[in-house]
Design an enzyme around this catalytic site. Structure first.
Site, short mmCIF file in Angstrom:
data_model
loop_
_atom_site.label_atom_id
_atom_site.label_comp_id
_atom_site.label_asym_id
_atom_site.label_seq_id
_atom_site.Cartn_x
_atom_site.Cartn_y
_atom_site.Cartn_z
N LYS A 188 0.83 -1.21 0.00
CA LYS A 188 0.00 0.00 0.00
C LYS A 188 0.86 1.26 0.00
O LYS A 188 0.67 2.16 -0.82
CB LYS A 188 -0.90 0.01 1.24
CG LYS A 188 -1.56 1.35 1.52
CD LYS A 188 -2.39 1.33 2.80
CE LYS A 188 -1.65 1.57 4.07
NZ LYS A 188 -1.48 2.97 4.50
N ASN A 189 1.80 1.34 0.93
CA ASN A 189 2.55 2.59 1.10
C ASN A 189 3.58 2.82 0.00
O ASN A 189 4.19 3.89 -0.05
CB ASN A 189 3.18 2.65 2.49
CG ASN A 189 2.13 2.88 3.56
OD1 ASN A 189 0.98 3.20 3.25
ND2 ASN A 189 2.51 2.70 4.81
N CYS A 223 -4.67 12.97 13.12
CA CYS A 223 -5.47 11.75 13.01
C CYS A 223 -5.32 10.99 14.33
O CYS A 223 -4.68 11.48 15.26
CB CYS A 223 -5.06 10.92 11.80
SG CYS A 223 -3.60 9.91 12.04
N ARG A 255 0.60 14.76 13.37
CA ARG A 255 1.09 14.56 12.01
C ARG A 255 1.12 15.82 11.14
O ARG A 255 0.44 15.90 10.12
CB ARG A 255 0.26 13.45 11.33
CG ARG A 255 0.26 12.18 12.15
CD ARG A 255 -0.46 11.05 11.50
NE ARG A 255 0.30 10.46 10.40
CZ ARG A 255 -0.11 9.44 9.67
NH1 ARG A 255 -1.28 8.90 9.93
NH2 ARG A 255 0.63 8.97 8.70
N ASP A 301 4.58 0.66 12.32
CA ASP A 301 3.41 0.00 11.75
C ASP A 301 3.28 -1.47 12.18
O ASP A 301 2.30 -2.13 11.82
CB ASP A 301 3.44 0.08 10.22
CG ASP A 301 3.17 1.49 9.71
OD1 ASP A 301 2.70 2.33 10.50
OD2 ASP A 301 3.45 1.75 8.52
N ARG A 318 -8.62 -0.33 4.69
CA ARG A 318 -7.73 0.65 4.06
C ARG A 318 -6.39 0.05 3.73
O ARG A 318 -5.69 0.54 2.85
CB ARG A 318 -7.52 1.85 5.01
CG ARG A 318 -8.76 2.65 5.24
CD ARG A 318 -8.44 3.88 6.03
NE ARG A 318 -7.33 4.59 5.42
CZ ARG A 318 -6.69 5.62 5.96
NH1 ARG A 318 -7.07 6.06 7.13
NH2 ARG A 318 -5.71 6.20 5.35
N1 EPU Z 1 6.38 14.80 10.98
C1 EPU Z 1 6.47 16.16 11.26
N2 EPU Z 1 6.47 17.03 10.21
C2 EPU Z 1 6.35 16.63 8.92
C3 EPU Z 1 6.24 15.27 8.64
C4 EPU Z 1 6.27 14.35 9.69
O1 EPU Z 1 6.57 16.55 12.41
O2 EPU Z 1 6.34 17.49 8.02
C5 EPU Z 1 6.42 13.82 12.09
C6 EPU Z 1 5.11 13.03 12.23
O3 EPU Z 1 4.16 13.73 12.96
C7 EPU Z 1 5.60 11.76 12.89
C8 EPU Z 1 7.00 11.56 12.30
O4 EPU Z 1 7.39 12.83 11.78
O5 EPU Z 1 5.70 11.94 14.27
C9 EPU Z 1 7.10 10.53 11.19
O6 EPU Z 1 6.02 10.70 10.28
P1 EPU Z 1 6.14 10.42 8.74
O7 EPU Z 1 5.96 11.70 8.01
O8 EPU Z 1 7.36 9.62 8.44
O9 EPU Z 1 4.84 9.54 8.48
P2 EPU Z 1 3.96 9.57 7.18
O10 EPU Z 1 4.84 9.80 6.02
O11 EPU Z 1 2.80 10.47 7.40
C10 EPU Z 1 4.19 7.03 6.60
C11 EPU Z 1 3.26 5.89 6.40
C12 EPU Z 1 2.67 5.49 7.75
C13 EPU Z 1 3.84 5.09 8.66
C14 EPU Z 1 4.83 6.25 8.78
C15 EPU Z 1 6.06 5.92 9.58
C16 EPU Z 1 2.43 6.24 4.16
C17 EPU Z 1 1.29 6.60 3.28
N3 EPU Z 1 2.20 6.28 5.48
O12 EPU Z 1 3.41 8.09 7.16
O13 EPU Z 1 1.85 4.36 7.53
O14 EPU Z 1 3.36 4.77 9.95
O15 EPU Z 1 5.25 6.65 7.46
O16 EPU Z 1 6.73 4.82 9.04
O17 EPU Z 1 3.50 5.90 3.69
C18 EPU Z 1 0.10 2.85 7.99
O18 EPU Z 1 0.33 2.32 6.90
O19 EPU Z 1 -0.66 2.34 8.86
C19 EPU Z 1 0.73 4.13 8.30
C20 EPU Z 1 0.28 4.95 9.24
#
Ligand code: EPU
Length: 420
Positions: free
Chosen positions: A22-23, A116, A121, A304, A396
């Site tokens: 998915k990701n 969320c 996030r 995850d 999802r």
């Molecule tokens: N963060 C910030 N600022 C930003 C971006 C992130 O503070 O601009 C923080 C977030 O709040 C969090 C940390 O950095 O505390 C890491 O978040 P990240 O941005 O890496 O997460 P994401 O990209 O929103 C993806 C996956 C998630 C997975 C995380 C961590 C996708 C679509 N989603 O989310 O997947 O948990 O990386 O590996 O790739 C899931 O599949 O269940 C899922 C939540």
């Protein structure tokens, strides 16, 4: 809303094939926006998030034939570069259209995702990086409004290794003029997979999988044909399910090299995990051993997998200390597991999970995707009938979970309209 009913207490046996990731599929679907032509994706999982992304691409002016495992994104009709609130609130990953839209069309209006269940996030790193590439960013009425003539390559230093932030910036930089570096880039396998696709499209991306990614932008990018890698988190979830319920199974298409941290912890917990051809054989017979886990970005233990692994630790011999460092509120499954007889105490970002002799079936409620998977696994272990409500979270991210668990001998059925 659908629910999942599980009659627990059966050991698992058999074989199951892991679906596409998915990701990885979500950013790659968004990468189709970087070119005008018709792109083909294969091995795409049949999931609600894929449907939502297809609907989003459609709204933006890219017709999509979404028949997983095949998805075709057609050439644009009229581009309307706006990701509306209703789609972004359904799926935060919608923000992945921001980079491609501003890079390709010079403008984008994308609803701010907001928090969320698992944390606040923010997307500040996405926005800071786009600004460094030369985009003008404003927040208006809950939307990010970005504009640029042509993006210029730049050094982008991230405050934290955000996965979708890295992906958004890689896509934007792929059409920027000149060379970009992303420093403190996320090293997740899905980032590496996106780099493969961008290279197929004609960008020059190197260093993906390390903390520094270089991207040589191109004036134009070509459409692509790509088969998505297997889903490491789905694979890990079935590994834990077999370990929790006991028994032995062959999981086909497991990306073993992407799961080293999880496999090491499973082995330390006395689960047998052996590569077998293109798959992995997982077996568990005796009592599980408690092992401490701290989540961290790849190649660390994945956040995850935290909720699912916690169920294993509920059944282990001592007390395991599980710390969540990636998201601030990812213990929503703890009270639900408590209703099934688990003994877990949370203090700040750490859960102390004391092993119990067994779990008892109960009606429980899913709160997010991975928490839902953990409750289903707990249901496999518990004696009696567990009803997991609100499985739209599960839909999802897990393709046909009840069928796959059924193939392993579990008694799991979907109850249509079975929950509030
Ligand atoms: N963060 C910030 N600022 C930003 C971006 C992130 O503070 O601009 C923080 C977030 O709040 C969090 C940390 O950095 O505390 C890491 O978040 P990240 O941005 O890496 O997460 P994401 O990209 O929103 C993806 C996956 C998630 C997975 C995380 C961590 C996708 C679509 N989603 O989310 O997947 O948990 O990386 O590996 O790739 C899931 O599949 O269940 C899922 C939540």
């Amino acid at each position: 809303m659908d629910a999942i009913r599980i009659v627990g207490g059966r050991r698992l046996a058999g074989r199951v094939r892991v679906s596409g990731a998915k990701n990885a599929a979500l950013p790659i679907l968004c990468a189709t926006l970087l070119s005008e032509g018709e792109s083909h994706l294969r091995n795409v999982p049949r999931l609600q998030d894929i449907e939502t992304t297809a609907a989003l691409l459609h709204t933006l002016g890219r017709p999509v034939d979404c028949k997983p495992p095949e998805v075709t994104v057609f050439a644009p009709t009229t581009i309307h570069p706006e990701a509306p609130y209703d789609l972004v609130t359904k799926m935060r990953a919608s923000v992945l259209v921001l980079g491609p839209l501003v890079a390709r069309y010079g403008r984008a209006r994308v609803s701010l995702p907001g928090g969320c269940q698992i944390g606040t996030r923010p997307i500040d790193q996405h926005l800071k990086g786009l600004e460094a590439l030369g985009a003008t960013i404003a927040i208006e009425h809950g939307y990010v409004v970005a504009s640029a003539k042509r993006l210029r390559g730049a050094e982008l230093v991230l405050d934290m290794a955000t996965v979708t932030g890295t992906e958004n910036l890689m896509m934007a930089a792929a059409l920027a003029q000149g060379r970009s570096h992303i420093v403190n880039a996320a090293r997740e396998p899905e980032v590496v997979e996106l780099a493969r696709v961008l290279n197929k499209m004609g960008a020059k991306v190197s260093g993906a999988g390390t903390g520094v990614i270089q991207i040589e932008g191109a004036a134009e990018l070509a459409p692509f044909d790509h088969a998505i890698v297997s889903d490491r988190i789905e694979a890990g979830t079935y590994m834990v399910a077999v370990a929790a319920a006991g028994g032995e199974a062959l999981l086909e298409g497991v990306p073993v090299e992407d799961l080293e941290a999880l496999i090491a912890k499973l082995r330390a917990a006395r689960v047998v995990v052996e590569p077998d051809g293109t798959g992995v054989r997982v077996a568990r017979d005796g009592r599980l051993h408690s092992v401490d886990v701290t989540t961290s970005p790849h190649p660390g233990f994945p956040t995850d997998m935290q909720a699912q692994f916690m169920v294993l630790m509920c059944l282990a011999d001592k007390t395991a200390r599980m710390s969540e460092t990636v998201f601030e509120n990812r213990f929503m499954h703890v009270p639900e597991l408590g209703r099934m007889g688990a003994d877990i105490e949370v203090s700040g970002h750490t859960a102390f999970v004391k092993g119990v002799s067994g779990l008892s079936a109960a009606n429980v409620m899913a709160t997010d995707l991975r928490a839902s998977a953990s409750l289903v696994i707990a249901g496999l272990v518990a004696e009696g009938e567990t009803l997991v409500s609100r499985v739209y979270h599960l839909d999802r991210g897990y393709e046909a979970m009840e069928e796959k668990l059924g193939a392993l001998g579990a008694n799991v059925v979907r109850v249509r309209g079975g929950s509030v």
